[in-house]
Scaffold this active site. Sequence first.
Site, PDB file in Angstrom:
ATOM      1  N   LYS A 119     -11.108 -66.653  42.250  1.00 21.57           N
ATOM      2  CA  LYS A 119     -11.319 -67.298  40.964  1.00 21.57           C
ATOM      3  C   LYS A 119     -11.982 -68.671  41.092  1.00 21.57           C
ATOM      4  O   LYS A 119     -12.809 -69.050  40.259  1.00 21.57           O
ATOM      5  CB  LYS A 119      -9.972 -67.419  40.238  1.00 21.57           C
ATOM      6  N   GLU A 122      -8.026 -48.987  35.019  1.00 21.71           N
ATOM      7  CA  GLU A 122      -9.111 -49.292  35.954  1.00 21.71           C
ATOM      8  C   GLU A 122      -9.645 -48.059  36.669  1.00 21.71           C
ATOM      9  O   GLU A 122     -10.825 -48.004  37.020  1.00 21.71           O
ATOM     10  CB  GLU A 122      -8.670 -50.346  36.981  1.00 21.71           C
ATOM     11  N   PHE A 126       0.602 -64.591  42.684  1.00 22.32           N
ATOM     12  CA  PHE A 126       0.715 -63.625  41.586  1.00 22.32           C
ATOM     13  C   PHE A 126      -0.556 -62.778  41.502  1.00 22.32           C
ATOM     14  O   PHE A 126      -1.666 -63.306  41.500  1.00 22.32           O
ATOM     15  CB  PHE A 126       0.943 -64.371  40.259  1.00 22.32           C
ATOM     16  N   GLN A 127      -0.395 -61.500  41.421  1.00 17.24           N
ATOM     17  CA  GLN A 127      -1.496 -60.529  41.382  1.00 17.24           C
ATOM     18  C   GLN A 127      -2.441 -60.681  42.561  1.00 17.24           C
ATOM     19  O   GLN A 127      -3.642 -60.477  42.436  1.00 17.24           O
ATOM     20  CB  GLN A 127      -2.254 -60.594  40.046  1.00 17.24           C
ATOM     21  N   MET A 135      -4.548 -23.860  39.626  1.00 18.62           N
ATOM     22  CA  MET A 135      -4.938 -23.676  41.025  1.00 18.62           C
ATOM     23  C   MET A 135      -3.714 -23.764  41.931  1.00 18.62           C
ATOM     24  O   MET A 135      -3.610 -23.042  42.919  1.00 18.62           O
ATOM     25  CB  MET A 135      -5.996 -24.718  41.416  1.00 18.62           C
TER      26      MET A 135
END
Lengths: 590, 180
Positions: free
Chosen positions: A164, A52, A114-115, A482
């Site tokens: 949802k 993502e 969940f999630q 760096m």
Amino acid sequence: MSEMMTGAEMVIRALQDQGVDHIFGYPGGAVLPIYDALFHQEKVRHVLVRHEQGAVHAAEGYARSSGKPGVVLVTSGPGATNAITGLADAMMDSIPLVCITGQVPTHLIGTDAFQECDTVGITRHCTKHNYLVKSIEDLPRVMHEAFYVAQNGRPGPVVVDLPKDIQFKTGSYVRPLSNQHKTYRPTVKGDIEHIRAAIELMANAKRPVFYTGGGVVNSGPHAATLLRELVRLTGFPITSTLMGLGAYPASDKQWLGMLGMHGTYEANLAMHECDVMINIGARFDDRITGRLDAFSPFSKRIHVDIDPSSINKTVKVDIPIVGDCAHVLEDMVRLWRQGAHQAEKVALKDWWGKIEGWRARNCLGFRNSTETIKPQYAIQRLYELTKDRETYITTEVGQHQMWAAQYFRFEEPNRWMTSGGHGTMGYGLPAAVGAQLAHPNALVIDIAGEASIQMMLQEMSTALQYNLPIKVFILNNEYMGMVRQWQELLHGGRYSQSYSESLPDFVKLAEAYGGVGIRCDNPGDLDAKILEMINVNRPVIFDCLVDKTENCFPMIPSGKAHNEMLLNDYLGETGADIGSVIDEKGKMLV
Amino acid sequence: MLQMKTHYPDATRVEPSHRRTLAIIVDNEPGVLARIAGLFSGRGYNIESLTVTETEHEAHISRITIVTTGTDSIIQQIKSQLERLVPVHRVVDLTLTGEAVERELCLVKVVGKGDHRVEAMRLASAFGARTLDATLTSFVYELTGTTDEVERFIKLMTAVGLVEVSRTGVAAMARGAEGM
């Protein structure tokens, strides 16, 4: 006329009505209805990323290279949290994005389902605005508002968190309005009296300098055109931040190069010595100012910014102008012409004389080698061999990024995509994916380091899936360069954890993904191999083995002012004669 | 002290801080208070007092009163940063617009017998506090006043058996005929 449809269908319809043609995303439980709605249409093309964070960076690359907002679709919980780095990056660099996140059904919010995660809570600080849509009636308005807010005023990322159950509910869809938010109306037109005062100050300036930033690029190509006109009219020198590169052509003689920590000697000294500073769309970032109490001590400052909170945040200014760069530049050009203003010719000539003196130090000079590839030389060759094409450059973060900014010369805005404010390693590869989708026929190159590239390497798979012939040009010095450079400067050269051990074979890796791998370790072969890379119409990983110890100069070291720059050893500390330096370099670089 | 080894610029010089009262008009939408409180914590600003309620129910508009301290430039930044938030309509520095009227309300519970109880009653009447509840051993007083008055009242009550305090924080309004 409103139409009845499900929440998921509304999302897709809203994207279509907003003119979105590509979205970047990854499916999951809480966004399945939206993915189903996507399945039934052709207008909005979904690009499946592999992580993502990659989706958000790809959307950023798409947005930055096209001027359109980028759109991201991810699921709840880990989908949303993985997107955070990208959102924070877009927030810092003012990139317009709309990120739609799935959420657990409304009746489960707050139950540690969940999630589930508190997406609006977590993203509040790294977005310009965010919404949790709790009713289907709000959804069309929120979707359109999200696009409005992302693009108007100082651009930024907007999150729409969509449970949802709302995606399944049916409601009536409403089309977007022109002024989508009921109260949010950022100022775009600058105060004309302030602009007049600014023009007056500029006309009387003896040692003026333009200091421009990403705001000019964000304001659109028209702003860059107007900037060029104003700079030409006045005859003033111009420098730019990392984010603003390309707004003014690097080939022009009034261009001083980038300023700041790794900016050019002439740009930083011009900033230090100037009597009038005209800041257009830059925000006095600490990478630019160096030591604040010694920053540009002799100047009166004009600051044009669309975000009032950027004005007087760290550096006090004399003439603040809140407004969009293009609008303000238009007024500036008009007033300069109307008043038949003339720059202080004689003083300006002296000023240019001084600047030419600084330029003559040739701060970007380096000792080239016939044995090993110098990273600076690699970028120079890459530029020379691609400059006649439509080329888009993205970068990761580190030494390679600064070398790219110094040695690649940008003539047009929107051609340079880099993570400036947030400094996100891993930005470049997904951003190249986004830029290539926006410009299918262009040459898109991610200039990378061997450490950064491994942070989002999985997006090679995305490039392959969509036949995107992006080129990943790795300056491989086997160090987090760096970090190593700073360890040399600040920590006695103790290279704690900055050596890239167990590096993969990048050529084989490219082949494993189905792309093309090219390796080069010899300056003599570099041109031929770069051309080979350009001419392959497939994704390429170019493993360019460069000098392992080279550091990035010039540099403003810690706690120092612009006039205390550190130059390349070769120029500064060895006390080499400047004239012979140029000759030597000239000989080697042909 | 060793010089800090860093690539960030030094901290800027310390300037005098002032106490300011800001009135913020916002859309009363979910999360707006978290947005504002988060801005203060995220950018390292102080909140001394914060009061919020919807003031226009039809339009869903709330008024938030924040008392904060900071240097002039920090106060200016706070104002600009607040105005940058999408649901914020406007921010008014009431301290700057002239001597604003500021009031807060506190409830104090004192428990005691004998002299303490008598003294508590005397102090309450001297401050003009209202008695909201009384038992044979306790009082609940209500006092409305400036923050200073409330502070003084609480301090005195501590000596005579204070057991609990609840304060609203500051509500403020500019003097004069002008509306916000």
